[in-house]
Design a protein around this motif. Sequence first.
Motif, PDB file in Angstrom:
ATOM      1  N   ARG A 140      -8.570  -3.957  -2.878  1.00 40.30           N
ATOM      2  CA  ARG A 140      -8.180  -2.456  -4.416  1.00 40.30           C
ATOM      3  C   ARG A 140      -9.083  -1.844  -4.554  1.00 40.30           C
ATOM      4  O   ARG A 140      -9.072  -0.711  -5.082  1.00 40.30           O
ATOM      5  CB  ARG A 140      -7.521  -3.531  -5.393  1.00 40.30           C
ATOM      6  CG  ARG A 140      -7.099  -3.333  -6.680  1.00 40.30           C
ATOM      7  CD  ARG A 140      -6.779  -3.784  -7.597  1.00 40.30           C
ATOM      8  NE  ARG A 140      -7.319  -5.071  -8.310  1.00 40.30           N
ATOM      9  CZ  ARG A 140      -7.283  -6.424  -8.707  1.00 40.30           C
ATOM     10  NH1 ARG A 140      -6.295  -6.444  -8.696  1.00 40.30           N
ATOM     11  NH2 ARG A 140      -8.834  -6.894  -8.943  1.00 40.30           N
ATOM     12  N   LYS A 149       1.735   1.581  -3.044  1.00 33.67           N
ATOM     13  CA  LYS A 149       1.157   2.678  -4.543  1.00 33.67           C
ATOM     14  C   LYS A 149       0.745   3.440  -4.545  1.00 33.67           C
ATOM     15  O   LYS A 149       0.336   4.378  -4.972  1.00 33.67           O
ATOM     16  CB  LYS A 149      -0.070   1.172  -4.794  1.00 33.67           C
ATOM     17  CG  LYS A 149      -0.168   0.408  -4.938  1.00 33.67           C
ATOM     18  CD  LYS A 149      -1.300  -0.831  -4.441  1.00 33.67           C
ATOM     19  CE  LYS A 149      -2.497  -0.114  -4.973  1.00 33.67           C
ATOM     20  NZ  LYS A 149      -3.569  -1.431  -3.990  1.00 33.67           N
ATOM     21  N   GLN A 150       0.094   4.327  -2.920  1.00 32.81           N
ATOM     22  CA  GLN A 150       0.244   5.543  -2.337  1.00 32.81           C
ATOM     23  C   GLN A 150       1.837   6.541  -1.930  1.00 32.81           C
ATOM     24  O   GLN A 150       0.456   7.385  -1.196  1.00 32.81           O
ATOM     25  CB  GLN A 150      -0.746   5.080  -1.297  1.00 32.81           C
ATOM     26  CG  GLN A 150      -2.031   3.971  -1.067  1.00 32.81           C
ATOM     27  CD  GLN A 150      -2.947   4.327  -2.955  1.00 32.81           C
ATOM     28  OE1 GLN A 150      -3.093   6.010  -2.705  1.00 32.81           O
ATOM     29  NE2 GLN A 150      -3.975   3.978  -3.227  1.00 32.81           N
ATOM     30  N   LEU A 183      -0.689   3.951 -10.489  1.00 30.33           N
ATOM     31  CA  LEU A 183      -1.431   2.953  -9.254  1.00 30.33           C
ATOM     32  C   LEU A 183      -2.233   1.732  -9.809  1.00 30.33           C
ATOM     33  O   LEU A 183      -1.686   0.577  -9.460  1.00 30.33           O
ATOM     34  CB  LEU A 183      -2.418   3.785  -8.431  1.00 30.33           C
ATOM     35  CG  LEU A 183      -1.339   4.960  -7.757  1.00 30.33           C
ATOM     36  CD1 LEU A 183      -2.125   5.331  -6.785  1.00 30.33           C
ATOM     37  CD2 LEU A 183      -0.868   4.295  -6.681  1.00 30.33           C
ATOM     38  N   THR A 185       0.980  -1.004   0.249  1.00 29.90           N
ATOM     39  CA  THR A 185      -0.118   0.230   0.368  1.00 29.90           C
ATOM     40  C   THR A 185       0.181   1.309   0.054  1.00 29.90           C
ATOM     41  O   THR A 185       0.575   2.547  -0.747  1.00 29.90           O
ATOM     42  CB  THR A 185      -1.167   0.394   1.227  1.00 29.90           C
ATOM     43  OG1 THR A 185      -1.768  -1.375   1.178  1.00 29.90           O
ATOM     44  CG2 THR A 185      -2.321   1.734   0.751  1.00 29.90           C
ATOM     45  N   THR A 202       0.180  -0.624 -11.330  1.00 32.90           N
ATOM     46  CA  THR A 202       0.289  -1.537 -10.092  1.00 32.90           C
ATOM     47  C   THR A 202      -0.581  -2.889  -9.279  1.00 32.90           C
ATOM     48  O   THR A 202       0.108  -4.033  -9.536  1.00 32.90           O
ATOM     49  CB  THR A 202       1.286  -0.597  -9.298  1.00 32.90           C
ATOM     50  OG1 THR A 202       1.120   0.385  -9.934  1.00 32.90           O
ATOM     51  CG2 THR A 202       1.874  -1.373  -8.016  1.00 32.90           C
ATOM     52  N   GLU A 203      -1.485  -2.444  -9.295  1.00 37.96           N
ATOM     53  CA  GLU A 203      -2.682  -3.143  -8.980  1.00 37.96           C
ATOM     54  C   GLU A 203      -2.859  -4.596 -10.161  1.00 37.96           C
ATOM     55  O   GLU A 203      -2.789  -5.341  -9.411  1.00 37.96           O
ATOM     56  CB  GLU A 203      -4.051  -2.301  -9.142  1.00 37.96           C
ATOM     57  CG  GLU A 203      -4.273  -1.503  -7.272  1.00 37.96           C
ATOM     58  CD  GLU A 203      -5.220  -1.419  -7.157  1.00 37.96           C
ATOM     59  OE1 GLU A 203      -6.002  -0.933  -8.277  1.00 37.96           O
ATOM     60  OE2 GLU A 203      -5.824  -0.526  -6.940  1.00 37.96           O
TER      61      GLU A 203
END
Length: 374
Positions: free
Chosen positions: A347, A37-38, A368, A34, A371-372
Amino acid sequence: MDVPNPPEDQELRNVIDKLAQFVARNGPEFEKMTMEKQKDNPKFSFLFGGEYFSYYKCKLAMEQQQHLFNPGNKDVVDIPPPSMQLVPPPPIALSAAPSIDELIQQSQWNLQQQEQHLHTLRQEQVTAAITLAMEQQIQKLLVETQLDITEFDNLLQPIIDTCTKDAISAGKNWMFNNAKGPQHCELMASHLRNRITVDSAHFELRLHLIYLTNDVLHHCQRKQQKDLLAALQKVVVPIYCTSFLAVEEEKQQKITRLLQLWEKNGYFDEETIQQLQNPALGIGQYQASLITEYAGVVQPIQLAFQQQIQALKTQHEKFVTSLKQQQQACPAGPAAPPAEAEKLQWREFSARFDTSFVGVHPAVRAALTVTEEK
């Protein structure tokens, strides 16, 4: 140190709480994923030591404790409100899974907070139950005696406003005229207690009604009105102690002079005088006496809370035993990657949050998403 305050923004709080749940279930690898991603999303600054970092770590610690013992358990007492003065749980390193000792410490911390919260709730419920029982007793006396309390209040108001001799005399005469038996006396004394001890009562109201009480006591002794004297003795401790403890020293002296007069004239027994001489102790003993007097409504509440506290202690002990058994059976190893279903659930949750957040550059949002999918 205060327990960390949650965000006022309900949406952000939901994100933090939800992430804490997922990380507790899937381990620190999920948190690292996380963070990656963030990392460019300001709303996730709490993951990098920003605002609400402490709240997130506390929430995570509790989720880990609850999930590892019983992942499906939802019957857990909430932690106390943030305003309570508590000790935060032991910190957990961001990049490593918590050790067995750390989880045991967190479980102990959580148990202590739950116990404190339950003790507070128990006191509130006991107080409410006693207040209701006292009010029901007054209503019963009103029916049995048919006394007009509104008429009594109409005579009390001039005493509160002006406290003249005539006003006090009128109030005293009404009480003696209606002191027809123990129940009548109990009702009048209880009404005076309620008027004086209510939180909203100002000092002049309390002082002036205590002056009325003093005049009634004098005439009770002179006229041998034992029922009314006994009824006033039952309520004089909360009347006097509440009024004394609510004001500064200068005003306390006005009340103390009355106590000296009561002691000199022998209106009350030695035990009552000792309680009045130490108002803090006196009010505590009075409250304890109410618990005894209204044991019928208090004991079921106390028993229910004792059972809840014991259940929490048992849960903690089983959790500690389970951790130690896991430690003996399987040495600690690297955390397993999160399950695909958990990945998908988070997600979907975070995607809803991302699409509603204003200010994230479209290129970052696209990255993002890529990436997910990987």
